[in-house]
Design an enzyme around this catalytic site. Structure first.
Site, short mmCIF file in Angstrom:
data_model
loop_
_atom_site.label_atom_id
_atom_site.label_comp_id
_atom_site.label_asym_id
_atom_site.label_seq_id
_atom_site.Cartn_x
_atom_site.Cartn_y
_atom_site.Cartn_z
CG PHE A 127 4.01 -12.22 -11.61
CD1 PHE A 127 2.78 -12.11 -12.17
CD2 PHE A 127 3.79 -12.13 -9.85
CE1 PHE A 127 1.89 -12.52 -12.17
CE2 PHE A 127 2.21 -12.15 -9.72
CZ PHE A 127 0.85 -12.52 -10.28
CG ASP A 128 9.37 -7.03 -13.90
OD1 ASP A 128 8.53 -6.35 -13.32
OD2 ASP A 128 9.36 -6.77 -14.90
CE1 TYR A 139 8.86 -10.63 -19.95
CE2 TYR A 139 8.30 -10.18 -18.05
CZ TYR A 139 8.09 -10.38 -19.56
OH TYR A 139 6.71 -9.94 -20.04
CG ASN A 199 8.66 -0.97 -19.69
OD1 ASN A 199 8.75 -2.11 -19.72
ND2 ASN A 199 8.11 -0.02 -19.20
CE1 TYR A 200 8.77 2.38 -14.27
CE2 TYR A 200 7.58 1.19 -15.51
CZ TYR A 200 7.68 2.51 -14.32
OH TYR A 200 6.63 3.03 -14.20
CG HIS A 210 1.70 0.59 -13.85
ND1 HIS A 210 2.15 1.85 -14.97
CD2 HIS A 210 2.88 1.45 -13.21
CE1 HIS A 210 3.04 2.81 -14.09
NE2 HIS A 210 4.02 1.76 -13.36
CG HIS A 235 5.89 -0.32 -9.95
ND1 HIS A 235 7.10 -0.62 -10.96
CD2 HIS A 235 5.65 0.95 -10.51
CE1 HIS A 235 6.73 0.03 -12.43
NE2 HIS A 235 6.09 1.07 -12.05
CG HIS A 295 4.38 5.26 -11.96
ND1 HIS A 295 5.02 4.56 -12.62
CD2 HIS A 295 4.07 6.43 -11.33
CE1 HIS A 295 5.80 5.66 -13.15
NE2 HIS A 295 5.17 6.74 -12.96
CU LIG Z 1 5.70 3.03 -12.77
#
Ligand SMILES: [Cu+2]
Length: 660
Positions: free
Chosen positions: A309-310, A314, A393-394, A456, A458, A617
Site C-alpha cells: 500500500f504505497d 510507505y 522500484n516504481y 501484479h 496497481h 500489469h
Molecule cells: Cu506494474
C-alpha cells in the site's frame, strides 16, 4: 531529537492565508514543540506521519478565518513499538488528542525512513540469512541490496503482534549495476523492527541469479544515443494564461487551491467554475486526491505476501521528486515547493515539487459545413497540475488535467523498474516454454534471460468529495443497451439508457461494466439546467479489473476498497483513507467497508465518491529494463452542467486559421 537551525518562533508569525494551505515548516516546528512539552517525544520516538489535520468542510465553508489550525502526527517508539495518534492545535497551543494504538486491532504505523537503513544492517548481521546467501555464492554481503517489504497480515509468523517487514535480496556487484536485474530468489528474511533482529528466514528454493546487466544508462547495453531527434521547443511569448496566488490557482473559468500531504501527495481543494452569466463560482469538487494505492503481486509461492500500500504504508508524498525544467516539464512552468517532514518531525522543503503549466491538446472542435461553407477549428488546451514520486522500484506521476470544455481528468503515469524474481526454467535453455504452454510458471513474464517479472496490479483509490453546484448531490448509475425486437422496436435498432439512482451507501458499492458503457453521474439535487434537468458531472471509468485476489484472501480483507470500482459515502471528516488510517499490518475491514456500515442515505446529501482504478500489469519484455510510462486514470465530464458547448467563445488560434 536534535533541533535544526530553523526555530518556530522566528517564522511562525506569518498570518495564515487559508485553512487548507499546506502546513509550513514553522508550523511543523511549533507543533513539535507542543508535543515535546507534553512529553510525547521522548527518545526514541519517531514521526511515522506528520501533516495538516484539515478542518471539517462546514467550518471552512462557513468562515475560513475561524478555523482551529491543527496538525496530526503518528508517533512510534522504535524501542518499544508503542504507537500514538496525536492531534495538536497550533491555535490553542495544546494537545487535542493522543490515542494509543492497539496494533493487533488497529494496525501498525507506516514504515519509517530509518527502517530502511536499520533493516539492511539487521539482515546482514543475521547468521542464518548470511548462510543462505553464502550457499548461493554470495559471501560478500556488501554486494547485496535488501528490500524491506511491508508484511501484510496473514496470521502467520507473528505478523499480528510484531512490527515487522519481510526482506527480499538483490545483487549489485558493481556501482552502476541495476540491482533489480539480479534478484536472489527463494529466500526472505523476516525482520522485527522493535527487537531489531531477524526472527525467521524462509529459504524455499534456489534459482540462478540472472546475470544480464539491466544498467540502462550503460552505452554497452543501450548503444550510442540516437542523433535523429530534432528539438521541440514550447514557447509562450506572452506567458501562461493561469495565475497563482499563494496556493490559489486560476485558469480560464477554473479556480482551485493546491495542497500537498506527506501521505497522499498532491491534493486539490475547492475546484470551481466561474459562471459568467450568474457572475459567481459554481463548485464542482470540494476536494480531490488519490489517498490510497495497493500493488498486489500474483506469485503464490514464498512471496505471497508481496503487496504494497504505497500511500498508507510507505507514504507516497514523502518520496516526492524535485522537478527540473526542460526535463520533467516543458514550457512556461510554475512550481510549488512542498514541505515534508522526516522521522524526527523536522521539516524539509522539496523545491519544485508540484508542476503547474498549460498544454496545447490538439483539436477542441472542428467542422466543415457542407451547406453553409463554414470551416472552423479550435484548439483544445488543458491546465496540468502534477507531481512525481519514487517508491522503491516504481516511479509514479500523478496528473490532474482541467480542460476548456469543463472536463476534469486524472492520469497516473507508472514508470521506473519492474519488481523482479528469477524465472524458473528460463534463460532460453531447456525449460523455456512453447507458446501457450506456461502451466509450470504461470504467474510471471520472462523479461530478460532467467529474469521474471511477476504479474501484479496497481489499484488506486480516488477520493472525490463532490460538490456539483452545492453540497446536495446524488449519484446515478447509467448503463446503455440495445433493446430486443418487439412491438415498439420492430427492427431491433433501439438504444436506451438505464438510469439507476444509488440511494444508500450499501447500494452504491459497484463495479464498472464496459459491455454496458457504465458510467456514474453525480447530479445536483438543487440546481437545474435550462431543460429543467439536474446539473451534473459524469465519472467515466476505465473498466479494468478490480482486485483479483480471492475475496476470502487476507489481502482482500485489507484492501476492501479495491474490490469495487465505486463507493459513495456520506461526507464524514474522519473518512480520509479508503484502507483505514493505519494500513500497515492492519488486520482488515478498515476504511470503506467500515465507512458504509451505517448504510446512510446518499440521495441529496453531502457525499464523497470513491473510485478504484488502475492496470492489471502483465509485464512485457519492452517494460525492461526501465518501463515506458503506462497510463491509467478516469475522466469527469460535465453532463448538463452547461446549457451548451461552453467553448463557443474560444477564438481561432491564429490569423492564418479561418474565422469562418
Ligand atoms: Cu506494474
Amino acid at each position: 531529537m536534535t533541533d535544526t537551525a530553523v526555530r518556530a518562533d522566528e517564522t511562525a508569525s506569518s498570518p495564515l492565508a487559508h485553512p487548507l494551505d499546506p502546513a509550513t515548516a514553522a508550523e511543523y516546528l511549533a507543533g513539535r514543540d507542543i508535543m515535546a512539552a507534553a512529553g510525547l517525544l521522548a527518545e526514541p520516538v519517531r514521526f511515522a506521519y506528520y501533516g495538516l489535520e484539515e478542518p471539517p468542510k462546514d467550518e471552512v465553508l462557513a468562515d475560513t478565518k475561524a478555523t482551529d489550525r491543527r496538525l496530526r502526527a503518528f508517533l512510534v517508539n522504535t524501542g518499544t513499538g508503542e504507537s500514538t495518534d496525536v492531534v495538536v492545535s497550533l491555535t490553542q497551543k495544546e494537545i487535542v488528542s493522543a490515542r494509543r494504538l492497539d496494533p493487533g486491532k488497529d494496525g501498525q504505523m507506516p514504515i519509517l525512513d530509518s527502517d530502511f537503513a536499520s533493516v539492511d544492517e539487521i539482515t546482514k548481521a543475521d547468521p542464518q540469512w548470511r548462510a543462505a546467501m553464502a550457499r548461493r555464492g554470495y559471501h560478500d554481503v556488501s554486494q547485496i541490496r535488501t528490500c524491506p517489504i511491508t508484511a501484510g497480515m496473514f496470521g502467520v509468523a507473528d505478523d499480528d503482534r510484531r512490527r515487522m517487514v519481510r526482506v527480499l535480496a538483490f545483487v549489485q556487484a558493481r556501482e552502476h549495476y541495476l540491482a533489480w536485474a539480479h534478484p536472489v530468489d527463494g529466500v526472505a528474511a523476516y525482520v522485527d523492527l522493535v527487537e531489531k533482529k531477524v526472527f525467521k528466514v524462509t529459504d524455499e528454493f534456489e534459482l540462478p541469479v540472472p546475470a544480464e546487466s539491466g544498467d540502462y544508462d550503460d552505452e554497452a547495453l543501450r548503444g550510442p544515443h540516437r542523433t535523429t531527434l530534432k528539438p521541440i521547443e514550447i514557447t509562450q511569448p506572452e506567458g501562461p494564461s493561469f495565475t497563482l496566488d499563494g496556493h490559489a490557482l486560476r485558469w480560464q473559468d477554473w479556480s482551485m487551491r493546491i495542497g500537498f500531504d506527506l501521505r497522499e501527495g498532491l491534493t486539490l481543494h475547492q475546484v470551481g467554475w466561474h459562471d459568467h452569466d450568474g457572475g459567481h463560482e459554481r463548485p464542482v469538487l470540494y476536494r480531490a486526491s488519490i489517498p490510497e494505492m495497493v500493488v498486489p503481486y500474483g506469485d503464490p509461492k514464498f512471496r505471497y505476501w508481496q503487496a504494497y500500500f504505497d500511500t498508507g504504508e510507505y507514504l507516497v508524498g514523502k518520496f516526492v521528486n524535485s522537478l527540473e525544467l526542460g526535463c520533467d516539464c516543458l514550457g512556461e512552468i510554475a512550481y510549488l515547493d512542498a514541505t515534508v517532514t522526516d522521522d524526527t518531525g523536522q521539516p524539509r522543503t522539496i523545491p519544485n515539487a508540484i508542476c503547474i503549466h498549460e498544454e496545447d491538446f490538439g483539436i477542441l472542435w472542428k467542422h466543415t459545413d457542407i451547406f453553409n461553407g463554414s470551416a472552423q477549428s479550435r484548439r483544445q488546451r488543458r491546465l496540468v497540475v502534477s507531481y512525481f514520486t519514487t517508491v522503491g522500484n516504481y516511479d509514479y506521476g500523478f496528473y490532474w488535467y482541467f480542460y476548456l470544455d469543463g472536463t476534469i481528468e486524472c492520469e497516473i503515469k507508472a514508470t521506473g523498474v519492474l519488481f523482479t524474481s528469477a524465472y524458473p526454467g528460463g534463460g532460453g535453455s531447456g525449460g523455456a516454454s512453447l507458446p501457450g504452454q506456461h502451466s509450470e510458471h504461470p504467474y510471471s513474464t520472462e523479461v530478460a534471460p532467467g529474469l521474471a517479472a511477476p504479474f501484479h496490479q496497481h489499484l488506486f483509490s480516488a477520493r472525490l468529495d463532490m460538490t456539483v453546484d452545492g453540497l446536495a448531490n446524488a449519484v446515478e448509475e447509467v448503463d446503455v443497451s440495445g433493446l430486443p425486437i418487439g412491438p415498439d422496436n420492430p427492427y431491433g435498432n433501439a438504444i436506451v439508457q438505464t438510469v439507476t439512482r444509488l440511494t444508500r451507501e450499501s447500494q452504491a458499492v459497484r463495479r464498472a461494466d464496459g459491455s454496458r458503457g457504465r458510467t456514474w453521474r453525480i447530479v445536483s439535487t438543487e440546481q437545474a439546467n435550462r431543460f429543467g434537468r439536474p446539473t451534473g458531472y459524469t465519472l467515466y471509468p476505465e473498466a479494468a479489473p478490480a482486485l483479483l485476489a480471492d475475496p476470502e484472501s487476507p489481502l482482500a480483507k485489507r484492501a476492501g476498497f479495491a474490490a469495487n470500482h465505486l463507493w459513495v459515502t456520506r461526507y464524514d471528516p474522519a473518512h480520509r483513507w479508503p484502507a483505514g488510517d493505519f494500513v500497515n499490518q492492519n488486520p482488515g475491514g478498515a476504511g470503506l467497508p467500515a465507512f458504509i456500515a451505517g448504510d446512510q442515505d446518499i440521495d441529496g446529501a453531502d457525499i464523497v465518491v470513491w473510485h478504484t482504478f488502475g492496470p492489471t500489469h502483465v509485464p512485457r519484455p519492452e517494460d525492461w529494463p526501465v518501463m515506458p510510462v503506462a497510463r491509467c486514470g478516469f475522466v469527469l465530464k460535465p453532463t448538463g452542467f452547461f446549457d451548451r458547448n461552453p467553448t463557443l467563445d474560444v477564438p481561432p488560434p491564429a490569423r492564418h486559421c479561418s474565422a469562418g
